[in-house]
Design a protein around this motif. Structure first.
Motif, short mmCIF file in Angstrom:
data_model
loop_
_atom_site.label_atom_id
_atom_site.label_comp_id
_atom_site.label_asym_id
_atom_site.label_seq_id
_atom_site.Cartn_x
_atom_site.Cartn_y
_atom_site.Cartn_z
N ASP A 96 0.86 -0.86 -0.23
CA ASP A 96 -0.14 0.09 0.03
C ASP A 96 0.82 1.40 0.20
N GLY A 97 1.96 1.53 -0.36
CA GLY A 97 2.96 2.41 -0.77
C GLY A 97 2.94 2.78 0.25
N ALA A 98 3.34 2.17 1.42
CA ALA A 98 4.03 2.54 2.27
C ALA A 98 5.41 2.03 2.73
N ALA A 99 6.56 2.87 3.03
CA ALA A 99 7.90 3.29 2.90
C ALA A 99 8.44 3.52 5.09
N LEU A 100 9.42 2.80 5.36
CA LEU A 100 10.41 2.88 6.00
C LEU A 100 11.82 3.79 5.59
N ARG A 101 12.23 4.64 6.74
CA ARG A 101 12.87 6.00 6.20
C ARG A 101 14.80 5.41 6.81
N ARG A 102 14.23 4.87 7.99
CA ARG A 102 15.43 4.88 8.59
C ARG A 102 15.01 3.60 9.53
N PRO A 103 15.53 2.63 10.29
CA PRO A 103 16.49 1.25 11.14
C PRO A 103 15.11 2.21 12.45
N LEU A 104 14.03 0.75 12.90
CA LEU A 104 13.77 1.70 14.41
C LEU A 104 14.19 0.10 14.93
N TYR A 105 14.11 0.51 16.10
CA TYR A 105 14.21 -0.72 17.44
C TYR A 105 12.39 -0.83 18.23
N ASP A 106 11.60 -1.95 17.68
CA ASP A 106 10.27 -1.84 18.68
C ASP A 106 11.05 -2.23 19.90
N VAL A 107 10.57 -1.92 20.90
CA VAL A 107 11.39 -2.08 22.23
C VAL A 107 10.34 -3.42 22.57
N GLU A 108 9.22 -2.96 23.06
CA GLU A 108 8.79 -4.13 23.83
C GLU A 108 9.00 -5.34 22.94
N ALA A 109 8.41 -5.79 21.53
CA ALA A 109 8.49 -6.96 20.51
C ALA A 109 9.57 -7.26 20.20
N ALA A 110 10.66 -6.03 20.53
CA ALA A 110 12.01 -7.12 20.30
C ALA A 110 12.76 -7.11 19.51
N TYR A 111 12.89 -6.16 18.06
CA TYR A 111 13.29 -7.13 17.01
C TYR A 111 13.79 -5.55 16.51
N PHE A 112 14.02 -5.31 15.15
CA PHE A 112 14.64 -3.92 14.59
C PHE A 112 14.23 -4.07 13.53
N MET A 113 13.62 -3.40 12.69
CA MET A 113 12.94 -3.15 11.46
C MET A 113 14.20 -2.15 10.47
N ALA A 114 14.22 -2.26 9.88
CA ALA A 114 15.70 -1.93 8.92
C ALA A 114 15.39 -1.64 7.65
N PRO A 115 15.00 -0.55 6.63
CA PRO A 115 14.77 -0.46 5.13
C PRO A 115 16.39 -1.01 4.57
N MET A 116 16.43 -2.12 3.44
CA MET A 116 16.73 -2.37 3.06
C MET A 116 16.91 -2.75 1.57
N GLU A 117 18.17 -3.09 0.35
CA GLU A 117 18.07 -3.09 -0.80
C GLU A 117 16.21 -4.02 -1.39
N GLN A 118 17.67 -5.37 -0.66
CA GLN A 118 16.08 -6.42 -0.66
C GLN A 118 14.99 -6.18 -0.10
N GLY A 119 14.04 -5.10 0.67
CA GLY A 119 12.78 -4.83 1.18
C GLY A 119 13.29 -4.73 2.68
N ILE A 120 12.02 -4.67 3.55
CA ILE A 120 12.17 -4.37 5.12
C ILE A 120 12.71 -5.02 5.55
N ARG A 121 14.37 -5.42 6.11
CA ARG A 121 14.68 -6.21 7.38
C ARG A 121 14.13 -6.97 8.69
N ILE A 122 13.86 -7.79 8.96
CA ILE A 122 13.28 -7.30 10.54
C ILE A 122 14.13 -8.62 11.23
N SER A 123 14.74 -7.90 12.17
CA SER A 123 16.02 -8.57 12.32
C SER A 123 15.62 -9.02 14.24
N SER A 124 16.40 -10.61 14.03
CA SER A 124 15.52 -10.71 15.84
C SER A 124 16.25 -10.38 17.01
N GLY A 125 15.99 -10.61 18.31
CA GLY A 125 16.59 -10.15 19.92
C GLY A 125 17.99 -11.26 19.53
#
Ligand SMILES: Cc1cc2nc3c(=O)[nH]c(=O)nc-3n(C[C@H](O)[C@H](O)[C@H](O)COP(=O)(O)OP(=O)(O)OC[C@H]3O[C@@H](n4cnc5c(N)ncnc54)[C@H](O)[C@@H]3O)c2cc1C
Length: 414
Positions: free
Chosen positions: A282-311
């Motif tokens: 739906d045209g969503a975009a992320l401009r910079r990496p974020l850390y979602d504290v309570e859910a404990a993951y990083f979400m980062a915009p990468m060439e390959q898509g949105i990279r979700i990385s675990s704790g």
């Protein structure tokens, strides 16, 4: 053998950075890896170039979260109990290093490294011709709960004492920065001094290419052992022995394997982590990496898509995958950003960690000419270049850019 010849073992961010820093000081450097540069831990990370990560995972607050962690009820940390039962040593030492008495010292040491992150990477990216991969618009730390504001304020005050800038965000300010995020975060912090990249593996590859373009040799070979010989050291590879006056061990989570036959036993553990790419919808975009504290993951915009990385997963380095954490955090990430169904392959890596969460940078005790550069835990992509600068300065007899004492190998090796 060339004058002042050095073999750097391992072409992750740390090894490549050591190679570049030594080359700059006139050493004749060969960089060896069994894979192409930047294909292991330095490939799959969240791409954050961190100034603000000066609090190790094993800090005094860990004890408060321990009941949830021990029961594997938090996505932030998963413990493989078979490891703890079979091999309690490393985990107990890691916990012991979370005691309050050492926290300030650890933070000061990490601060002395992360203050060099962006200046060094910015310069390297310009020299390597990949300035377009660098984003200098900060990173985010976001809280879902109403207690988030107080936590964000406390963190802001703590980081201010180290001269680290932050901006407190409410829901509205956050939506101005990241309009595609769903309004589930009432509080957050922006770290304007952090940067990020859109492909960590490509950055390491470009740094290695820069090293090659300046006359450095990059060899693809598996390293099987190292022993004294010739005018210094002989490294046994699957393509025969290679001689050099000095050797740098920068094999990330594999570093201890090579040192064991020499009687050097650094207590190197691993904090494993996973990532997966999802595509925004739906045209969503992320401009910079974020850390979602309570859910404990990083979400980062990468060439390959949105990279979700675990704790963190505390398990044996080579144990089979356990996808419980990455599955949980992918579901949480879908709550934060509109993401398409389906996800890319699961990648697994292992953060190389010593019990005090500080890297080992310096000459091995009793082994002149054998240098160590590993254990950069959660921030090795950021701190690779300063690790290289410290090590190369020590090898060249120059003053290093940070006090090397907290990182001396002798704290763990006799
Ligand atoms: C999920 C996750 C997210 C992360 N996010 C971030 C982040 O956002 N920012 C950050 O700064 N850090 C992050 N990190 C940490 C960072 O990725 C590591 O600290 C860093 O990559 C370590 O680099 P290294 O060069 O020491 O190890 P590696 O990159 O693993 O390099 C070691 C090299 O040694 C080679 N090697 C090993 N054994 C042999 C052998 N016998 N012969 C020849 N070659 C060999 C390997 O092929 C490899 O290329 C993250 C880590 C993980 C797992």
């Amino acid at each position: 053998m060339s004058p002042r010849s050095v073999l750097v073992l391992g072409a992750g961010m740390v090894g490549v950075s050591c190679a570049l820093a030594l080359q700059k000081r006139g050493f004749a450097v060969t960089l060896i890896d069994r894979r192409e540069p930047g294909r292991e831990t330095s490939y799959g990370n969240a791409g954050v170039l961190s100034r603000s990560s000066i609090v190790p995972l094993n800090n005094p607050a860990l004890f408060r979260s321990l009941p949830a962690y021990l029961g594997n009820r938090s996505a932030a940390l998963h413990i493989d109990w078979r490891r703890l039962i079979g091999e309690p040593g490393w985990m107990l030492r890691f916990l012991w290093e979370a005691r309050p008495g050492v926290a300030a010292e650890r933070m000061a040491a990490l601060d002395s490294l992360t203050r060099h992150t962006l200046p060094l990477h910015r310069a390297l990216m310009q020299e390597a011709g990949i300035g377009h991969r660098l984003r200098e618009n900060g990173t985010l730390k976001l809280w879902r709960s109403t207690q988030g504001l107080a936590k964000a304020q406390a963190e802001q005050a703590m980081l201010a004492r180290h001269g680290i800038e932050t901006e407190l965000l409410d829901r509205q300010a956050l939506s101005g920065l990241e309009p595609s995020l769903r309004p589930i975060f009432p509080a957050g912090l922006l770290f304007p001094g952090n940067g990020s990249v859109d492909s960590p593996g490509a950055v390491v590859a470009a740094y290695a290419a820069l090293f090659g373009s300046r006359g450095g040799i990059v060899r693809q070979a598996g390293v099987n052992g190292v022993r004294r010989g010739g005018a210094g050291w002989l490294v046994a590879t699957d393509q025969g022995d290679i001689a050099a006056e000095q050797v740098v061990v920068a094999l990330g989570p594999w570093s201890a394997d090579l040192l064991k036959p020499l009687g050097l036993r650094p207590p190197l553990g691993v904090e494993r982590g996973y990532h997966r790419h999802l595509q925004p919808r739906d045209g969503a975009a992320l401009r910079r990496p974020l850390y979602d504290v309570e859910a404990a993951y990083f979400m980062a915009p990468m060439e390959q898509g949105i990279r979700i990385s675990s704790g963190v997963e505390l398990a044996h380095r080579d144990a089979p995958d356990n996808h419980r954490q990455i599955d949980a955090v992918v579901a949480s990430a879908r709550e934060a950003l509109p993401l398409a169904e389906g996800a890319g392959e699961i990648w697994r890596g292992a953060r190389p960690t010593l019990p005090d969460s500080l890297p080992m940078i310096g000459e091995a005790p009793r082994h002149p000419g054998l240098w160590l550069a590993f254990g950069n835990q959660h921030i090795g992509f950021s701190t690779g270049p300063v690790t290289g600068e410290i090590l190369a300065a020590l090898m060249a007899g120059e003053a290093p850019p940070a006090d090397p004492a907290p990182f001396r190998p002798g704290r763990y090796l006799a």
